[in-house]
Design a protein around this motif. Sequence first.
Motif, PDB file in Angstrom:
ATOM      1  N   ASN A  94      45.465  22.470 -81.579  1.00 42.62           N
ATOM      2  CA  ASN A  94      45.814  21.443 -80.602  1.00 42.62           C
ATOM      3  C   ASN A  94      45.812  22.101 -79.217  1.00 42.62           C
ATOM      4  OD1 ASN A  94      47.151  19.604 -78.854  1.00 42.62           O
ATOM      5  ND2 ASN A  94      48.114  18.632 -80.630  1.00 42.62           N
ATOM      6  N   ILE A  95      44.686  21.960 -78.523  1.00 41.76           N
ATOM      7  CA  ILE A  95      44.510  22.593 -77.210  1.00 41.76           C
ATOM      8  C   ILE A  95      45.510  22.029 -76.200  1.00 41.76           C
ATOM      9  CG2 ILE A  95      42.904  22.979 -75.295  1.00 41.76           C
ATOM     10  CD1 ILE A  95      42.147  24.529 -77.818  1.00 41.76           C
ATOM     11  N   GLN A  96      45.765  20.717 -76.241  1.00 39.27           N
ATOM     12  CA  GLN A  96      46.687  20.106 -75.288  1.00 39.27           C
ATOM     13  C   GLN A  96      48.100  20.681 -75.432  1.00 39.27           C
ATOM     14  OE1 GLN A  96      44.401  18.201 -77.090  1.00 39.27           O
ATOM     15  NE2 GLN A  96      43.091  18.085 -75.291  1.00 39.27           N
ATOM     16  N   LYS A 112      45.706  37.770-105.628  1.00 35.03           N
ATOM     17  CA  LYS A 112      46.359  37.351-104.393  1.00 35.03           C
ATOM     18  C   LYS A 112      47.304  38.436-103.902  1.00 35.03           C
ATOM     19  CE  LYS A 112      49.731  34.180-103.954  1.00 35.03           C
ATOM     20  NZ  LYS A 112      50.432  32.903-103.907  1.00 35.03           N
ATOM     21  N   ILE A 113      47.167  38.776-102.612  1.00 34.32           N
ATOM     22  CA  ILE A 113      48.057  39.759-101.996  1.00 34.32           C
ATOM     23  C   ILE A 113      49.275  39.059-101.406  1.00 34.32           C
ATOM     24  CG2 ILE A 113      48.291  41.411-100.096  1.00 34.32           C
ATOM     25  CD1 ILE A 113      45.310  42.066-100.522  1.00 34.32           C
ATOM     26  N   GLY A 114      49.048  37.959-100.674  1.00 33.97           N
ATOM     27  CA  GLY A 114      50.169  37.275-100.050  1.00 33.97           C
ATOM     28  C   GLY A 114      49.766  35.967 -99.395  1.00 33.97           C
ATOM     29  N   ASP A 115      50.789  35.203 -99.025  1.00 32.47           N
ATOM     30  CA  ASP A 115      50.619  33.937 -98.306  1.00 32.47           C
ATOM     31  C   ASP A 115      51.090  34.146 -96.866  1.00 32.47           C
ATOM     32  OD1 ASP A 115      49.847  31.936-100.422  1.00 32.47           O
ATOM     33  OD2 ASP A 115      51.682  32.737-101.314  1.00 32.47           O
ATOM     34  N   TYR A 116      50.371  33.540 -95.928  1.00 35.51           N
ATOM     35  CA  TYR A 116      50.652  33.726 -94.509  1.00 35.51           C
ATOM     36  C   TYR A 116      50.671  32.383 -93.799  1.00 35.51           C
ATOM     37  CZ  TYR A 116      49.308  38.489 -95.689  1.00 35.51           C
ATOM     38  OH  TYR A 116      49.235  39.716 -96.282  1.00 35.51           O
ATOM     39  N   ARG A 117      51.608  32.243 -92.871  1.00 37.03           N
ATOM     40  CA  ARG A 117      51.683  31.066 -92.003  1.00 37.03           C
ATOM     41  C   ARG A 117      51.687  31.597 -90.568  1.00 37.03           C
ATOM     42  NH1 ARG A 117      54.131  26.272 -94.550  1.00 37.03           N
ATOM     43  NH2 ARG A 117      54.710  25.742 -92.432  1.00 37.03           N
ATOM     44  N   LEU A 118      50.575  31.427 -89.886  1.00 35.15           N
ATOM     45  CA  LEU A 118      50.377  31.988 -88.557  1.00 35.15           C
ATOM     46  C   LEU A 118      50.435  30.884 -87.512  1.00 35.15           C
ATOM     47  CD1 LEU A 118      49.467  34.514 -86.882  1.00 35.15           C
ATOM     48  CD2 LEU A 118      47.117  33.817 -87.360  1.00 35.15           C
ATOM     49  N   HIS A 119      51.262  31.079 -86.474  1.00 33.19           N
ATOM     50  CA  HIS A 119      51.345  30.148 -85.344  1.00 33.19           C
ATOM     51  C   HIS A 119      51.010  30.927 -84.084  1.00 33.19           C
ATOM     52  CE1 HIS A 119      54.196  26.917 -87.194  1.00 33.19           C
ATOM     53  NE2 HIS A 119      53.299  27.332 -88.047  1.00 33.19           N
ATOM     54  N   ILE A 120      50.116  30.391 -83.278  1.00 32.54           N
ATOM     55  CA  ILE A 120      49.725  31.013 -82.016  1.00 32.54           C
ATOM     56  C   ILE A 120      49.971  29.996 -80.915  1.00 32.54           C
ATOM     57  CG2 ILE A 120      47.829  32.040 -80.688  1.00 32.54           C
ATOM     58  CD1 ILE A 120      46.480  32.477 -83.545  1.00 32.54           C
ATOM     59  N   THR A 121      50.729  30.396 -79.891  1.00 33.28           N
ATOM     60  CA  THR A 121      50.973  29.523 -78.740  1.00 33.28           C
ATOM     61  C   THR A 121      50.683  30.325 -77.476  1.00 33.28           C
ATOM     62  OG1 THR A 121      53.318  30.121 -78.676  1.00 33.28           O
ATOM     63  CG2 THR A 121      52.748  28.132 -79.895  1.00 33.28           C
ATOM     64  N   TRP A 122      50.437  29.602 -76.380  1.00 31.95           N
ATOM     65  CA  TRP A 122      50.198  30.277 -75.107  1.00 31.95           C
ATOM     66  C   TRP A 122      50.713  29.419 -73.956  1.00 31.95           C
ATOM     67  CZ3 TRP A 122      46.652  28.187 -78.350  1.00 31.95           C
ATOM     68  CH2 TRP A 122      45.824  27.176 -77.869  1.00 31.95           C
ATOM     69  N   LEU A 123      51.227  30.114 -72.937  1.00 36.44           N
ATOM     70  CA  LEU A 123      51.766  29.468 -71.739  1.00 36.44           C
ATOM     71  C   LEU A 123      51.175  30.138 -70.513  1.00 36.44           C
ATOM     72  CD1 LEU A 123      55.593  29.348 -72.566  1.00 36.44           C
ATOM     73  CD2 LEU A 123      53.995  27.440 -72.654  1.00 36.44           C
ATOM     74  N   ASP A 124      50.713  29.331 -69.538  1.00 34.62           N
ATOM     75  CA  ASP A 124      50.267  29.935 -68.286  1.00 34.62           C
ATOM     76  C   ASP A 124      51.489  30.227 -67.418  1.00 34.62           C
ATOM     77  OD1 ASP A 124      50.971  27.540 -66.960  1.00 34.62           O
ATOM     78  OD2 ASP A 124      48.943  26.744 -67.178  1.00 34.62           O
ATOM     79  N   GLU A 125      51.283  30.877 -66.275  1.00 39.09           N
ATOM     80  CA  GLU A 125      52.415  31.320 -65.448  1.00 39.09           C
ATOM     81  C   GLU A 125      53.288  30.153 -64.978  1.00 39.09           C
ATOM     82  OE1 GLU A 125      51.496  34.133 -62.380  1.00 39.09           O
ATOM     83  OE2 GLU A 125      50.068  35.163 -63.675  1.00 39.09           O
ATOM     84  N   GLU A 126      52.677  29.037 -64.611  1.00 40.57           N
ATOM     85  CA  GLU A 126      53.448  27.872 -64.157  1.00 40.57           C
ATOM     86  C   GLU A 126      54.362  27.362 -65.260  1.00 40.57           C
ATOM     87  OE1 GLU A 126      52.129  23.450 -63.060  1.00 40.57           O
ATOM     88  OE2 GLU A 126      51.295  24.956 -61.692  1.00 40.57           O
ATOM     89  N   GLU A 127      53.841  27.292 -66.484  1.00 40.82           N
ATOM     90  CA  GLU A 127      54.645  26.835 -67.623  1.00 40.82           C
ATOM     91  C   GLU A 127      55.742  27.836 -67.963  1.00 40.82           C
ATOM     92  OE1 GLU A 127      51.300  24.370 -70.136  1.00 40.82           O
ATOM     93  OE2 GLU A 127      51.201  26.548 -70.085  1.00 40.82           O
ATOM     94  N   GLN A 128      55.469  29.123 -67.798  1.00 35.92           N
ATOM     95  CA  GLN A 128      56.478  30.144 -68.048  1.00 35.92           C
ATOM     96  C   GLN A 128      57.660  29.972 -67.105  1.00 35.92           C
ATOM     97  OE1 GLN A 128      54.903  34.210 -68.251  1.00 35.92           O
ATOM     98  NE2 GLN A 128      52.897  33.289 -68.590  1.00 35.92           N
ATOM     99  N   GLU A 129      57.365  29.707 -65.833  1.00 36.98           N
ATOM    100  CA  GLU A 129      58.425  29.520 -64.845  1.00 36.98           C
ATOM    101  C   GLU A 129      59.277  28.307 -65.200  1.00 36.98           C
ATOM    102  OE1 GLU A 129      56.575  29.444 -60.996  1.00 36.98           O
ATOM    103  OE2 GLU A 129      55.946  31.542 -61.156  1.00 36.98           O
ATOM    104  N   LYS A 130      58.635  27.209 -65.633  1.00 35.14           N
ATOM    105  CA  LYS A 130      59.375  26.017 -66.019  1.00 35.14           C
ATOM    106  C   LYS A 130      60.315  26.297 -67.188  1.00 35.14           C
ATOM    107  CE  LYS A 130      55.936  22.575 -64.688  1.00 35.14           C
ATOM    108  NZ  LYS A 130      54.949  21.616 -65.210  1.00 35.14           N
ATOM    109  N   GLU A 131      59.852  27.124 -68.117  1.00 33.49           N
ATOM    110  CA  GLU A 131      60.652  27.419 -69.302  1.00 33.49           C
ATOM    111  C   GLU A 131      61.520  28.653 -69.124  1.00 33.49           C
ATOM    112  OE1 GLU A 131      58.718  27.272 -73.026  1.00 33.49           O
ATOM    113  OE2 GLU A 131      57.705  25.390 -72.591  1.00 33.49           O
ATOM    114  N   GLY A 132      61.454  29.282 -67.969  1.00 27.71           N
ATOM    115  CA  GLY A 132      62.279  30.460 -67.702  1.00 27.71           C
ATOM    116  C   GLY A 132      61.844  31.671 -68.493  1.00 27.71           C
TER     117      GLY A 132
END
Length: 134
Positions: A94-96, A112-132
Amino acid sequence: MKITIRNQIKIDKHEEIIKETYNGELKRIAGKTVLIYKNEAEEKVLLKFDEQELTMTRFTDKPVTMRFHEDFPSEMTYEGLGSLSVLTENLSVNIQEKLVKINYQLAQNDLKIGDYRLHITWLDEEEQEKEGVK
């Protein structure tokens, strides 16, 4: 830009959650979103994805690439472990919302070695400032 990687790993009855946050950059190349960062070992990591597929390449002495696609299992070679199969159960991009979720299994020789649940998120500098975050 801040890139956060969360990985829930379950091997047999042992479960571990890893959360890592890195400074990185975002690019768009040939219709794909590309996130680039350096991990804790100072290795360059490139995540390249669209709604159907994600590849994760870690540039070491012998680069390692994992390919995630729901319809196609993939093979990778991991130094010290040999050939591994990557079986993607679910890939959600979900790019948005700046969110990628991947549920997958690693296997070696059909074991089977293992099960994995991977979450990747990203914030630009403006969004970082909003979220502190900064």
